[in-house]
Design an enzyme around this catalytic site. Structure first.
Site, mmCIF file in Angstrom:
data_model
loop_
_atom_site.group_PDB
_atom_site.id
_atom_site.type_symbol
_atom_site.label_atom_id
_atom_site.label_comp_id
_atom_site.label_asym_id
_atom_site.label_seq_id
_atom_site.Cartn_x
_atom_site.Cartn_y
_atom_site.Cartn_z
ATOM 1 N N GLU A 1 -41.943 32.728 22.312
ATOM 2 C CA GLU A 1 -42.719 31.505 22.103
ATOM 3 C C GLU A 1 -42.642 30.581 23.322
ATOM 4 O O GLU A 1 -43.576 29.833 23.616
ATOM 5 C CB GLU A 1 -42.187 30.786 20.850
ATOM 6 C CG GLU A 1 -43.181 29.857 20.215
ATOM 7 C CD GLU A 1 -42.760 29.428 18.803
ATOM 8 O OE1 GLU A 1 -42.961 30.223 17.863
ATOM 9 O OE2 GLU A 1 -42.217 28.326 18.646
ATOM 10 N N HIS B 1 -31.119 56.393 17.521
ATOM 11 C CA HIS B 1 -31.760 57.464 16.762
ATOM 12 C C HIS B 1 -33.172 57.087 16.363
ATOM 13 O O HIS B 1 -33.736 57.663 15.432
ATOM 14 C CB HIS B 1 -30.904 57.795 15.536
ATOM 15 C CG HIS B 1 -29.535 58.263 15.924
ATOM 16 N ND1 HIS B 1 -29.234 59.594 16.124
ATOM 17 C CD2 HIS B 1 -28.414 57.560 16.221
ATOM 18 C CE1 HIS B 1 -27.963 59.688 16.485
ATOM 19 N NE2 HIS B 1 -27.442 58.477 16.569
ATOM 20 N N LYS C 1 -52.277 27.351 12.869
ATOM 21 C CA LYS C 1 -52.007 26.293 11.879
ATOM 22 C C LYS C 1 -53.300 25.548 11.563
ATOM 23 O O LYS C 1 -53.616 25.286 10.398
ATOM 24 C CB LYS C 1 -50.992 25.287 12.452
ATOM 25 C CG LYS C 1 -49.546 25.762 12.424
ATOM 26 C CD LYS C 1 -48.627 24.595 12.808
ATOM 27 C CE LYS C 1 -47.175 25.006 12.854
ATOM 28 N NZ LYS C 1 -46.272 23.921 13.245
HETATM 29 O O1 PA5 Z 1 -39.794 26.557 18.104
HETATM 30 C C1 PA5 Z 1 -40.620 25.937 17.468
HETATM 31 O O2 PA5 Z 1 -40.963 24.796 17.793
HETATM 32 C C2 PA5 Z 1 -41.254 26.517 16.226
HETATM 33 O O3 PA5 Z 1 -40.931 27.833 16.012
HETATM 34 C C3 PA5 Z 1 -40.826 25.729 15.021
HETATM 35 O O4 PA5 Z 1 -39.443 25.799 14.872
HETATM 36 C C4 PA5 Z 1 -41.513 26.212 13.745
HETATM 37 O O5 PA5 Z 1 -42.897 26.240 13.915
HETATM 38 C C5 PA5 Z 1 -41.183 25.278 12.589
HETATM 39 O O6 PA5 Z 1 -41.534 23.971 12.912
HETATM 40 P P1 PA5 Z 1 -40.925 22.730 12.217
HETATM 41 O O7 PA5 Z 1 -39.461 22.696 12.480
HETATM 42 O O8 PA5 Z 1 -41.633 21.567 12.793
HETATM 43 O O9 PA5 Z 1 -41.190 22.875 10.744
#
Ligand code: PA5
Length: 464
Positions: A290, A319, A433
């Protein structure tokens, strides 16, 4: 106890032309210097780097709360997703008994069971409530943004359920929130409805949040030494402060990966040789994927960069995947994570001495077997000229785990600046989203809905 990083097998001196040469490092020198400067300049904004130092009172508050509440509940349930779930799972798996929830309470040090609900598959919560009594749970709603649909929908279901069963006042004591100090709905709800809450500091994004209350609270409720985790992170920070890349394991980890990426290694496989570290690969996969997978450079140029993180487990995946890693395309780095001393020793009895294929195992420990197989995999990968490197933890403890988490976090930030992208945003996640909101007809998303409706329709001939 100090984590070690051995990157010999990334180098041309060990794997020939497939490896990284001094010439490669020379070519990357200006970019490494630039990224080093950026890390120093941006350190004040990277508040997650101060978490090892500035949480004394928070640690005390969390610890006291966990001790006060632990006998009141049977299970601590995390409601969160992504960065709000993967860290708690990884730390619990690393430091507690692998069958923690199945142990009798006294063998859990009197602490409750832990469940992490990080999906909205309807079966997940329904079946959880067939396993535990919700009125005997403490639900930790974790959301930095305070508006993530998955987490907030779980919260709404549970709030209604608890209020129905317990009434408003008692239900309140079964919910604790972890969220941003000001942004989003969750902090407003926590304050208005009088839930206990912990704050995710400004500048600490989801995937960099394991060492703040996001990770510390669930860990403390499972009896984990959270001060030890932070002490380990501080130990790694001492190394990561240096600008000398040859002495900075995080910068070196990042530089090796990004130089390798330029040489066509689009994939990095993280393969711990310890069940306890299995979910570290999941946590790392989010952090690396990410943070680095980006469309635009810092200057807004289209770059479409990133390196695909793959999760594997030694010896299990020997394996399953190692055939591909040793003989498939030259597009991967394999990061082996080893452990010097496992928490247990298991000796194989001396049986079948007359059968050579079994006799050699007699008297050997599983500890020897797993470590020897790791060494053998390293040898096979190296012989096949596959880039690989090894991180070794002397033992899996709160301190060494803190070192590992912090190393990966700093490496990710440094890799982002080497790639000249922003490692802290996630615009690609936002698109999905927003499309979800549009499909549900959420006010304000009419334009997105129109855009989606205008997309070419699916053709039945491609559906069988
Ligand atoms: O790293 C990130 O920012 C995302 O993976 C968030 O952790 C995830 O989308 C969840 O978001 P939030 O903590 O705002 O609910």
């Amino acid at each position: 106890m100090k984590l070690r990083m051995d990157y010999n097998n990334m180098m041309d001196s060990r794997i020939g032309a497939e490896g990284i040469s001094q010439k490669d490092f020379d070519a990357w020198k200006p970019a490494i210097e630039r990224a080093t400067k950026t890390m120093t300049e941006k350190r004040p904004a990277m508040t997650w780097r101060e978490l090892p130092y500035n949480q004394k009172e928070i640690v005390a508050d969390i610890t006291a709360y966990a001790h006060e509440m632990k006998n009141e509940i049977d299970a601590f349930v995390v409601l969160g997703i992504g960065g709000s779930a993967l860290g708690p799972m990884a730390v619990q798996q690393a430091l507690n008994h692998p069958f923690y929830n199945e142990l009798p309470r006294e063998k859990r040090g009197g602490f409750p069971k832990l469940y992490v609900v990080d999906n909205v598959d309807p079966e997940r919560l329904v079946y959880l409530f067939e396993t535990v009594d919700p009125t005997r749970c403490l639900f930790n709603v974790i959301s930095k943004s305070g508006s993530t649909s998955e987490t907030m929908s779980q919260f709404m279901i549970i709030k209604a359920l608890l209020e129905e069963k317990l009434g408003k006042e008692k239900a309140r004591q079964h919910i604790v929130c972890t969220t941003d100090t000001a942004k989003g709905n969750l902090i407003t709800i926590a304050k208005e409805e009088n839930y206990k809450y912990f704050i995710i500091p400004d500048g600490v994004g989801g995937r960099f949040s394991q060492l703040c209350p996001v990770g510390l609270l669930p860990a403390a409720f499972c009896g984990i030494d959270i001060a030890g985790l932070l002490a380990g992170a501080a130990q790694m920070d001492a190394l990561c402060k240096t600008d000398d890349i040859t002495k900075n394991p995080a910068y070196m980890f990042a530089a090796l990966h990004i130089i390798a990426l330029e040489k066509g290694k689009n994939i990095t496989v993280v393969m711990p040789y310890a069940d306890s570290l299995k979910f570290i690969s999941d946590w790392f996969a989010q952090l690396w994927g990410e943070s680095l997978g980006k469309h635009f450079s810092l200057e807004g140029k289209v770059v479409n960069v990133g390196q695909t993180p793959v999760k594997a487990l030694g010896v299990t995946d020997q394996h399953s995947q190692v055939q591909l890693y040793t003989e498939g395309p030259f597009d991967k780095i394999i990061v082996l994570i080893g452990v010097d001393t496992y928490r247990e020793t298991l000796t194989i009895p001396k049986l079948y001495g007359d059968m050579p294929s079994l006799g050699f195992l007699g008297g050997v420990t599983h500890n020897d077997l797993i470590q020897t197989e790791q060494a053998a995999t390293e040898y096979a990968l190296t012989k096949a000229s596959r880039m690989n490197m090894t991180l070794t933890l002397p033992a899996v403890t709160p301190q060494t785990l803190g070192q590992l988490l912090y190393l990966f976090e700093v490496a990710t930030a440094f890799a982002g600046y080497l790639l000249n992208i922003d490692p802290f945003d996630q615009p690609g996640v936002e698109e999905g989203k927003n499309a979800t909101y549009a499909l549900f007809g959420r006010p304000g998303y009419e334009a997105k809905k129109a855009e989606m409706d205008a997309a070419p329709a699916k053709d039945g001939k491609y559906i069988v």
